[in-house]
Design a protein around this motif. Structure first.
Motif, PDB file in Angstrom:
ATOM      1  N   ALA A  90       0.813  -1.226   0.000  1.00  0.00           N
ATOM      2  CA  ALA A  90       0.000   0.000   0.000  1.00  0.00           C
ATOM      3  C   ALA A  90       0.839   1.265   0.000  1.00  0.00           C
ATOM      4  O   ALA A  90       0.332   2.351  -0.296  1.00  0.00           O
ATOM      5  CB  ALA A  90      -0.922   0.002   1.210  1.00  0.00           C
ATOM      6  N   ALA A  91       2.136   1.145   0.346  1.00  0.00           N
ATOM      7  CA  ALA A  91       3.002   2.321   0.412  1.00  0.00           C
ATOM      8  C   ALA A  91       4.451   1.866   0.405  1.00  0.00           C
ATOM      9  O   ALA A  91       4.767   0.699   0.684  1.00  0.00           O
ATOM     10  CB  ALA A  91       2.721   3.151   1.666  1.00  0.00           C
ATOM     11  N   VAL A  92       5.342   2.799   0.097  1.00  0.00           N
ATOM     12  CA  VAL A  92       6.789   2.566   0.152  1.00  0.00           C
ATOM     13  C   VAL A  92       7.398   3.592   1.089  1.00  0.00           C
ATOM     14  O   VAL A  92       7.075   4.787   1.014  1.00  0.00           O
ATOM     15  CB  VAL A  92       7.440   2.682  -1.243  1.00  0.00           C
ATOM     16  CG1 VAL A  92       8.969   2.710  -1.126  1.00  0.00           C
ATOM     17  CG2 VAL A  92       7.015   1.530  -2.136  1.00  0.00           C
ATOM     18  N   VAL A  93       8.296   3.135   1.960  1.00  0.00           N
ATOM     19  CA  VAL A  93       9.054   4.012   2.856  1.00  0.00           C
ATOM     20  C   VAL A  93      10.533   3.791   2.598  1.00  0.00           C
ATOM     21  O   VAL A  93      10.991   2.653   2.507  1.00  0.00           O
ATOM     22  CB  VAL A  93       8.733   3.712   4.341  1.00  0.00           C
ATOM     23  CG1 VAL A  93       9.656   4.512   5.260  1.00  0.00           C
ATOM     24  CG2 VAL A  93       7.277   4.027   4.644  1.00  0.00           C
ATOM     25  N   SER A  94      11.286   4.881   2.457  1.00  0.00           N
ATOM     26  CA  SER A  94      12.733   4.776   2.271  1.00  0.00           C
ATOM     27  C   SER A  94      13.453   5.858   3.062  1.00  0.00           C
ATOM     28  O   SER A  94      13.027   7.011   3.074  1.00  0.00           O
ATOM     29  CB  SER A  94      13.107   4.905   0.786  1.00  0.00           C
ATOM     30  OG  SER A  94      14.527   4.859   0.636  1.00  0.00           O
ATOM     31  N   MET A  95      14.542   5.477   3.713  1.00  0.00           N
ATOM     32  CA  MET A  95      15.433   6.420   4.388  1.00  0.00           C
ATOM     33  C   MET A  95      16.700   6.622   3.561  1.00  0.00           C
ATOM     34  O   MET A  95      17.685   7.156   4.053  1.00  0.00           O
ATOM     35  CB  MET A  95      15.809   5.882   5.782  1.00  0.00           C
ATOM     36  CG  MET A  95      14.616   5.604   6.650  1.00  0.00           C
ATOM     37  SD  MET A  95      13.735   7.112   7.078  1.00  0.00           S
ATOM     38  CE  MET A  95      12.316   6.453   7.920  1.00  0.00           C
ATOM     39  N   GLY A  96      16.640   6.190   2.319  1.00  0.00           N
ATOM     40  CA  GLY A  96      17.814   6.229   1.465  1.00  0.00           C
ATOM     41  C   GLY A  96      17.932   7.501   0.650  1.00  0.00           C
ATOM     42  O   GLY A  96      17.425   8.566   1.030  1.00  0.00           O
TER      43      GLY A  96
END
Length: 326
Positions: A90-96
């Motif tokens: 449902a979503a994408v999270v990135s700390m990159g």
């Protein structure tokens, strides 16, 4: 509802990303780790946890160019975006890599209908709660029409965050209608026409923290300067407070008595508590965090992504943008 986490993104990955994912999972987030499988299995084993994974043998490092994502479809961020496109998450999270995440979102998901340029929304603490500012750095140069689209998306985000009847202000060097640079002077009448009941008018830098309006729009160059200035000032301010409170035995006693109150203030301005910034204007829910994020920031980013998807963020954004063309 599953959230894909680019587990190889960030200065402290995969340690911080895996630990943050495990913390979020304990609070009810269904996290899918995307990255090099053997590395992630080892990290999960060290932390005594187990999460579903999707193998991605490659990664875009912080020092590499954002456009590398086009040539490297097996990078963790590209694989995560592909999962979102196929509606497996449902979503994408990135700390990159911020640029690479934005590029992957644009290349894979495309822009939302009615959006010329996606924008990063950044969150500031204010005397009245929170202020949402966009663009936070995705578009250094903007046309007046972009700011109208930013306003529509920002208002939708504020409503998804639980704000009732949010207002939008245009960041300028004075409150009067005739003040500002060429971009501000041209954007003002467009915003006034597009949001006759929601447009406050010009706001100044101090209004971000006063909470004069819940949403503030500006170009990405100005917005990013405001963000970095606020973060730097908060860090310096707490350094000065610490120096003052350790300057004498009496000051140290005062610090002991005020410790709890000071920690509450620090938590309120800590970027880790806000988790990640949404990239609004792409055809999917994408959240980008600080490269230096620790496991607490990763956890909050995943919790924020879950809450906003549940609140119907994407549908709210689509309706808000569609109303501009009615």
């Amino acid at each position: 509802m599953r959230i894909a986490l680019d587990a190889m993104g960030g200065d402290r990955a995969p340690q911080a990303t895996v630990r943050g994912a495990l913390l979020a999972a304990r609070e009810g987030v269904e996290v899918v780790l995307v990255g090099e499988a053997a590395t992630l299995k080892a990290e999960l084993s060290q932390n005594g946890g187990d999460l579903p994974m999707v193998h991605a043998p490659d990664q875009i490092r912080m020092e590499e160019h954002a456009t590398e994502v086009r040539r490297r479809p097996q990078s963790s961020i590209a694989v995560a975006m592909d999962l979102l496109k196929r509606k497996e998450v449902a979503a994408v999270v990135s700390m990159g890599h911020t640029g690479a995440t934005m590029a992957a979102a644009l290349f894979t998901l495309g822009r939302a209908r009615g959006v010329e340029r996606p924008a990063l929304l950044v969150e500031f603490p204010s005397q009245k709660g929170r202020t949402f500012l966009l663009d936070g750095g995705a578009n250094a140069d903007c046309r007046p029409g972009f700011l109208v689209q930013f306003a529509a998306m920002g208002l939708a985000y504020a409503e998804a965050s639980g704000v009732l009847a949010p207002k939008v202000g245009l960041l300028s060097i004075g409150e009067e209608e005739g003040k500002g640079n060429a971009l501000v002077l041209e954007a003002y009448p467009l915003l006034k026409k597009a949001f006759p009941q929601r447009f406050w008018g010009n706001v100044e830098g101090r209004d971000i923290f006063l909470g004069t309006t819940e949403v503030v729009v500006t170009d990405g160059f100005t917005g990013n300067v405001a963000l970095k200035l606020a973060e730097g000032e908060a860090k310096a301010l707490f350094s000065w407070i610490k120096e003052a409170l350790t300057s004498s035995p009496l000051a140290r006693l005062g610090a002991l008595l005020a410790g709890g109150a000071l920690r509450r203030v620090k938590d309120r301005v800590d970027p880790a508590r806000y988790g990640a910034m949404p990239l609004l204007g792409v055809e999917g829910a994408v959240f980008i965090g600080h490269g230096s994020a620790d496991e607490v920031a990763v956890k909050h980013a995943l919790l924020r992504a879950k809450a906003l998807v549940e609140a119907g963020l994407m549908e709210r954004v689509r309706r808000s943008l569609a109303s501009l063309h009615v």
